[in-house]
Write a protein that holds these residues in place. Structure first.
Motif, PDB file in Angstrom:
ATOM      1  N   THR A  62       2.580   6.576   4.588  1.00  0.00           N
ATOM      2  CA  THR A  62       3.802   6.081   5.222  1.00  0.00           C
ATOM      3  C   THR A  62       3.456   5.008   6.245  1.00  0.00           C
ATOM      4  N   ARG A  63       4.496   4.374   6.766  1.00  0.00           N
ATOM      5  CA  ARG A  63       4.317   3.402   7.834  1.00  0.00           C
ATOM      6  C   ARG A  63       3.896   4.160   9.083  1.00  0.00           C
ATOM      7  N   ASN A  66       2.063   9.408  -2.780  1.00  0.00           N
ATOM      8  CA  ASN A  66       2.067  10.376  -3.891  1.00  0.00           C
ATOM      9  C   ASN A  66       1.008  10.077  -4.956  1.00  0.00           C
ATOM     10  N   PHE A  67       0.034   9.248  -4.637  1.00  0.00           N
ATOM     11  CA  PHE A  67      -1.068   8.904  -5.533  1.00  0.00           C
ATOM     12  C   PHE A  67      -2.160   9.962  -5.381  1.00  0.00           C
ATOM     13  N   TYR A  68      -2.799  10.321  -6.466  1.00  0.00           N
ATOM     14  CA  TYR A  68      -3.887  11.299  -6.394  1.00  0.00           C
ATOM     15  C   TYR A  68      -5.211  10.589  -6.136  1.00  0.00           C
ATOM     16  N   PHE A  69      -5.882  10.996  -5.079  1.00  0.00           N
ATOM     17  CA  PHE A  69      -7.169  10.445  -4.684  1.00  0.00           C
ATOM     18  C   PHE A  69      -8.157  11.601  -4.647  1.00  0.00           C
ATOM     19  N   ARG A  70      -9.095  11.612  -5.585  1.00  0.00           N
ATOM     20  CA  ARG A  70     -10.098  12.679  -5.687  1.00  0.00           C
ATOM     21  C   ARG A  70      -9.462  14.077  -5.708  1.00  0.00           C
ATOM     22  N   ALA A  89       0.828  -1.208   0.000  1.00  0.00           N
ATOM     23  CA  ALA A  89       0.000   0.000   0.000  1.00  0.00           C
ATOM     24  C   ALA A  89       0.862   1.257   0.000  1.00  0.00           C
ATOM     25  N   ILE A  90       1.934   1.254   0.772  1.00  0.00           N
ATOM     26  CA  ILE A  90       2.833   2.413   0.819  1.00  0.00           C
ATOM     27  C   ILE A  90       3.437   2.650  -0.562  1.00  0.00           C
ATOM     28  N   LYS A  91       3.947   1.588  -1.167  1.00  0.00           N
ATOM     29  CA  LYS A  91       4.572   1.724  -2.493  1.00  0.00           C
ATOM     30  C   LYS A  91       3.565   2.158  -3.554  1.00  0.00           C
ATOM     31  N   ARG A  92       2.364   1.632  -3.465  1.00  0.00           N
ATOM     32  CA  ARG A  92       1.351   1.906  -4.490  1.00  0.00           C
ATOM     33  C   ARG A  92       0.688   3.279  -4.329  1.00  0.00           C
TER      34      ARG A  92
END
Length: 83
Positions: free
Chosen positions: A74-75, A63-67, A57-60
């Protein structure tokens, strides 16, 4: 550790939104979503059943855009680690 910390969630985010979105990498054990008002974003803790899923989940999602908002993922750290 199986928990991740998610920052910068849109203020309209619900627990179900988090469950549906973050369970794509694996089964979730629990979710804590902040309920602050008068802020520009929410934050959450998500605990996965497997620690390997939290790493995925951290890697994926970092910095992913969500809405329209760029997430910081992070952990999760306990008080001693943050100090």
């Amino acid at each position: 550790m199986n928990s991740i910390f998610i920052k910068n969630l849109p203020t309209i985010t619900t627990r179900d939104d988090i469950l549906n979105f973050f369970s794509e990498v694996g089964p979730i054990k629990s979710i804590y979503l902040s309920n602050a008002t008068k802020v520009k974003y929410l934050w959450a803790f998500v605990t996965y059943k497997n620690s390997s899923d939290s790493e995925k989940a951290i890697k994926r999602y970092n910095n992913f855009y969500f809405r329209g908002k760029k997430l910081l993922v992070t952990r999760a750290q306990d008080k001693e680690e943050r100090a």
